[in-house]
Design a protein around this motif. Structure first.
Motif, PDB file in Angstrom:
ATOM      1  N   ALA A   1       0.823  -1.214   0.000  1.00  0.00           N
ATOM      2  CA  ALA A   1       0.000   0.000   0.000  1.00  0.00           C
ATOM      3  C   ALA A   1       0.857   1.263   0.000  1.00  0.00           C
ATOM      4  O   ALA A   1       0.345   2.358   0.224  1.00  0.00           O
ATOM      5  CB  ALA A   1      -0.907  -0.006   1.236  1.00  0.00           C
ATOM      6  N   SER A   2       2.154   1.111  -0.279  1.00  0.00           N
ATOM      7  CA  SER A   2       3.074   2.246  -0.184  1.00  0.00           C
ATOM      8  C   SER A   2       2.699   3.379  -1.129  1.00  0.00           C
ATOM      9  O   SER A   2       2.681   4.550  -0.737  1.00  0.00           O
ATOM     10  CB  SER A   2       4.498   1.781  -0.473  1.00  0.00           C
ATOM     11  N   ALA A   3       2.414   3.048  -2.392  1.00  0.00           N
ATOM     12  CA  ALA A   3       2.084   4.096  -3.364  1.00  0.00           C
ATOM     13  C   ALA A   3       0.804   4.814  -2.965  1.00  0.00           C
ATOM     14  O   ALA A   3       0.702   6.041  -3.092  1.00  0.00           O
ATOM     15  CB  ALA A   3       1.955   3.488  -4.758  1.00  0.00           C
ATOM     16  N   ASP A   4      -0.184   4.065  -2.468  1.00  0.00           N
ATOM     17  CA  ASP A   4      -1.431   4.693  -2.025  1.00  0.00           C
ATOM     18  C   ASP A   4      -1.186   5.624  -0.836  1.00  0.00           C
ATOM     19  O   ASP A   4      -1.805   6.689  -0.735  1.00  0.00           O
ATOM     20  CB  ASP A   4      -2.451   3.623  -1.641  1.00  0.00           C
ATOM     21  N   ARG A   5      -0.271   5.212   0.029  1.00  0.00           N
ATOM     22  CA  ARG A   5       0.037   6.052   1.184  1.00  0.00           C
ATOM     23  C   ARG A   5       0.684   7.365   0.747  1.00  0.00           C
ATOM     24  O   ARG A   5       0.338   8.439   1.256  1.00  0.00           O
ATOM     25  CB  ARG A   5       0.955   5.310   2.143  1.00  0.00           C
TER      26      ARG A   5
ATOM     27  N   ALA B   1       0.340   8.789  -2.207  1.00  0.00           N
ATOM     28  CA  ALA B   1      -0.692   9.567  -2.883  1.00  0.00           C
ATOM     29  C   ALA B   1      -1.645  10.212  -1.885  1.00  0.00           C
ATOM     30  O   ALA B   1      -2.092  11.348  -2.079  1.00  0.00           O
ATOM     31  CB  ALA B   1      -1.458   8.672  -3.860  1.00  0.00           C
ATOM     32  N   GLY B   2      -1.940   9.488  -0.797  1.00  0.00           N
ATOM     33  CA  GLY B   2      -2.830  10.040   0.215  1.00  0.00           C
ATOM     34  C   GLY B   2      -2.262  11.266   0.903  1.00  0.00           C
ATOM     35  O   GLY B   2      -3.023  12.130   1.362  1.00  0.00           O
TER      36      GLY B   2
END
Length: 281
Positions: A255-259, A261-262
């Motif tokens: 979930a690193s990329a989503d984090r 982006a968040g």
């Protein structure tokens, strides 16, 4: 030009230096390399390169009269110069224990070092200055920003030595990324661009706040390095050593990329198995 071959578990000095030959220097938009050193911006200022030369008018600063041009023309001439632009890049290499592994091609830490070398060479070949913060499990090494190719040769040697030391050191814990970003914010001059190469392991509870504080002070980008098992997780259950214990589990998409982006953090995803991408941006 191809890069020298090396073990995917080591940061090779030959490869880091050869990356400079792959990077085609491309001047930053709106900037030119000044004859007095550094970069000249598109606006008038007090730099070393001439912007324009015109006859003196009421209200002009007499200190800007150019004696040579005045003597040639027979009437006072006023010179204006380009603004001086200081482009400084800080490369942050994550060599903490969670980065020291890989299943195909290169360790994530090696891919991080080579990706940072691309950014560093690109910066110095377009007139900027480059420094580094190299983070291992037990230490942080700082290299002050310097210009020209000599800065990258110095930085490449430091990356090689730090990575070799990190591989040989016992895993005795490490700082969170939040603490590292706080250190970057404290030590960095405002306006210095920061490029962090990491897998985003152990970001820390305050990672978002630390990143926001840094972005208020400096341009910030993350090179998110991922292994093939993260970009294309295999099926089935596997055993792995985690926190000193062997535990069964399944691989799943990180979930690193989503984090990132968040938190509105600019980032690029790099697969450690892919070849070095050294084309000019």
């Amino acid at each position: 030009m191809t890069l020298p071959r090396a073990s995917g578990a080591e940061v090779s000095l030959d490869r880091l230096v050869a990356i400079g030959g792959l990077v085609a220097g491309k001047p930053a938009p709106g900037l030119s390399q000044g004859v007095a050193g550094g970069l000249s911006g598109p606006r008038r200022g007090e730099g070393g390169d001439l912007f324009d030369l015109r006859p003196f008018q009421d209200g002009d600063d007499p200190r800007r009269i150019d004696p040579a041009a005045t003597a040639r023309s027979g009437r006072p001439q006023v010179r204006s110069r380009h603004e001086e632009v200081d482009r400084t890049l800080l490369l942050v290499a994550d060599f903490r224990p969670p980065m020291l592994w890989g299943t195909r091609g290169r360790f994530r830490s090696v891919a991080a070092a080579e990706a940072l070398a691309v950014e560093g060479w690109r910066a110095v070949l377009t007139g900027g200055r480059v420094g580094a913060m190299i983070v291992t499990g037990s230490a942080i090494e700082m290299l002050d920003p310097r210009p020209r190719e000599a800065a990258m040769l110095r930085l490449a040697g430091a990356l090689c030595r730090a990575h070799a030391a990190a591989l040989g050191a016992p895993d005795a814990g490490h700082e969170s990324l939040a603490a590292i970003l706080e250190s970057v914010t404290t030590r960095n001059a405002p306006g210095t661009a920061v490029c962090l190469a990491t897998g985003l392991d152990t970001p820390g509870a305050d990672f978002g706040m630390a990143a926001a504080a840094l972005m208020r002070k400096c341009p910030f980008e993350v090179l998110l390095v991922q292994d093939s098992v993260e970009t294309a997780p295999p099926r089935g259950r596997f055993s792995a050593r985690i926190d000193g214990r062997v535990r069964p589990g399944r691989f799943g998409p990180p979930a690193s990329a989503d984090r990132l982006a968040g938190h509105a953090i600019p980032h690029r995803i790099l697969n450690a198995a892919d070849p070095v991408q050294a084309e000019a941006a």
